[in-house]
Design an enzyme around this catalytic site. Structure first.
Site, PDB file in Angstrom:
ATOM      1  N   ASP A  47      38.761   7.608 184.615  1.00 61.01           N
ATOM      2  CA  ASP A  47      37.911   8.281 183.633  1.00 61.01           C
ATOM      3  C   ASP A  47      36.435   8.435 184.024  1.00 61.01           C
ATOM      4  O   ASP A  47      35.549   8.212 183.187  1.00 61.01           O
ATOM      5  CB  ASP A  47      37.966   7.527 182.285  1.00 61.01           C
ATOM      6  N   ASP A  85      40.719  11.180 180.680  1.00 60.12           N
ATOM      7  CA  ASP A  85      40.938  11.103 179.240  1.00 60.12           C
ATOM      8  C   ASP A  85      40.975  12.561 178.755  1.00 60.12           C
ATOM      9  O   ASP A  85      40.106  13.366 179.147  1.00 60.12           O
ATOM     10  CB  ASP A  85      39.742  10.346 178.617  1.00 60.12           C
ATOM     11  N   HIS A  87      41.762  14.575 175.351  1.00 58.55           N
ATOM     12  CA  HIS A  87      42.123  14.538 173.929  1.00 58.55           C
ATOM     13  C   HIS A  87      42.192  15.919 173.285  1.00 58.55           C
ATOM     14  O   HIS A  87      41.505  16.858 173.710  1.00 58.55           O
ATOM     15  CB  HIS A  87      41.098  13.708 173.151  1.00 58.55           C
ATOM     16  N   HIS A  91      41.365  14.451 167.606  1.00 57.67           N
ATOM     17  CA  HIS A  91      42.211  13.321 168.005  1.00 57.67           C
ATOM     18  C   HIS A  91      42.068  12.147 167.040  1.00 57.67           C
ATOM     19  O   HIS A  91      40.984  11.919 166.478  1.00 57.67           O
ATOM     20  CB  HIS A  91      41.835  12.881 169.434  1.00 57.67           C
ATOM     21  N   HIS A 120      35.019  12.814 172.189  1.00 54.12           N
ATOM     22  CA  HIS A 120      34.803  12.773 173.637  1.00 54.12           C
ATOM     23  C   HIS A 120      36.010  13.356 174.360  1.00 54.12           C
ATOM     24  O   HIS A 120      37.128  13.352 173.860  1.00 54.12           O
ATOM     25  CB  HIS A 120      34.562  11.332 174.115  1.00 54.12           C
ATOM     26  N   LYS A 145      45.651  11.578 180.122  1.00 51.63           N
ATOM     27  CA  LYS A 145      46.164  10.658 179.109  1.00 51.63           C
ATOM     28  C   LYS A 145      45.428  10.877 177.794  1.00 51.63           C
ATOM     29  O   LYS A 145      44.317  11.422 177.794  1.00 51.63           O
ATOM     30  CB  LYS A 145      46.005   9.213 179.588  1.00 51.63           C
ATOM     31  N   CYS A 190      39.516   1.307 179.256  1.00 55.05           N
ATOM     32  CA  CYS A 190      40.504   2.012 180.083  1.00 55.05           C
ATOM     33  C   CYS A 190      40.776   1.332 181.422  1.00 55.05           C
ATOM     34  O   CYS A 190      41.910   1.333 181.903  1.00 55.05           O
ATOM     35  CB  CYS A 190      40.094   3.468 180.250  1.00 55.05           C
TER      36      CYS A 190
HETATM   37 ZN   LIG Z   1      39.438   8.560 174.738  1.00 53.94          ZN
END
Ligand SMILES: [Zn+2]
Length: 242
Positions: A47, A85, A87, A91, A120, A145, A190
């Site tokens: 990330d 990441d 989303h 989310h 984010h 993810k 993470c």
């Molecule tokens: Zn996130």
């Protein structure tokens, strides 16, 4: 022709032997103290995305400082996997999705406690892009993810429901990778969840401390190291890698 090749090979071997004797005990001891990533090792870069860098919507303090360290050690790896990441716009992990909730509050969801974050890494936005200064052209896989709207995923292996898999464990297994070195953002979320799930997947796991930065909510960095250490994750510095 064949003779010439044999002679070259013999001189080559003699050269290696000479180099070893010249290096002597000190040289060999120094080499022995370092960890050398082999063909069955992979670097995982977690990330390192614009939203998590200074100026981003969920900035990790000094998050940009991991970039030169990661770029440097990546040269020692044949195998590099990056995570992103990724989303949906509303989310479930975003505070803005829940009426009256603020970032960093914790709510209960069907799969457990969820920290609520500022919006984010929304799919396709500039904030979700991997940092421009990350320079690892030989990275082979970017695994995304957190794309299921109703489940978060700190880990690159397993979503927060602890059931849904990303496929990374099988990918590494098929490529005969048994050791991973985890770097990136953030140490206490993470990175830690990825490292622990890597252990649970049966891998040898190193976390490169100076190639990570954390968020630290109520001592979460110290807790993350404690949890990782209990599972057998090894804590190293980038200078430990040959
Ligand atoms: Zn996130």
């Amino acid at each position: 022709m064949i003779h010439l090749q044999r002679r070259e090979m013999m001189f080559g071997l003699a050269g290696v032997a000479l180099a070893h004797s010249m290096l002597g005990r000190v040289g060999m001891a120094m080499a022995a103290d370092k960890i050398k990533p082999g063909p069955s090792s992979a670097l995982i870069v977690v990330d390192v995305q614009n939203c998590f860098l200074p100026g981003g919507s969920l900035a990790v303090k000094d998050g940009d400082q991991v970039i030169p360290v990661i770029n440097r050690i990546a040269k020692d790896f044949d195998n590099v996997v990056m995570t992103q990441d990724w989303h949906t716009a509303h989310h479930i992990s975003f505070a803005s999705t829940h009426d009256g909730k603020k970032p960093f509050e914790v709510i209960k969801l069907p799969y457990g406690n969820q920290v609520l974050w500022p919006d984010h890494c929304v799919q396709g936005t500039d904030g979700a892009s991997i940092a421009q200064n990350i320079n690892i052209p030989h990275a082979q896989l970017i695994i995304r993810k957190g794309f299921h709207n109703d489940v978060d995923s700190y880990s690159a292996f397993l979503e927060a429901d602890k059931e849904t898999r990303t496929g990374l464990a099988s990918y590494l297994k098929e490529r005969k990778i048994d050791t991973v070195f985890v770097t990136g953002l953030a140490t206490d979320f993470c990175v830690a969840w990825t490292a622990m799930d890597a252990r649970n997947a049966g891998l040898n796991v190193y976390v490169v401390e100076d190639a990570c930065r954390g968020i630290d909510i109520n001592g979460s960095i110290a807790k993350a190291w404690e949890d990782m250490t209990k599972l057998g994750v090894k804590r190293i510095q980038s200078s430990d890698i040959a």
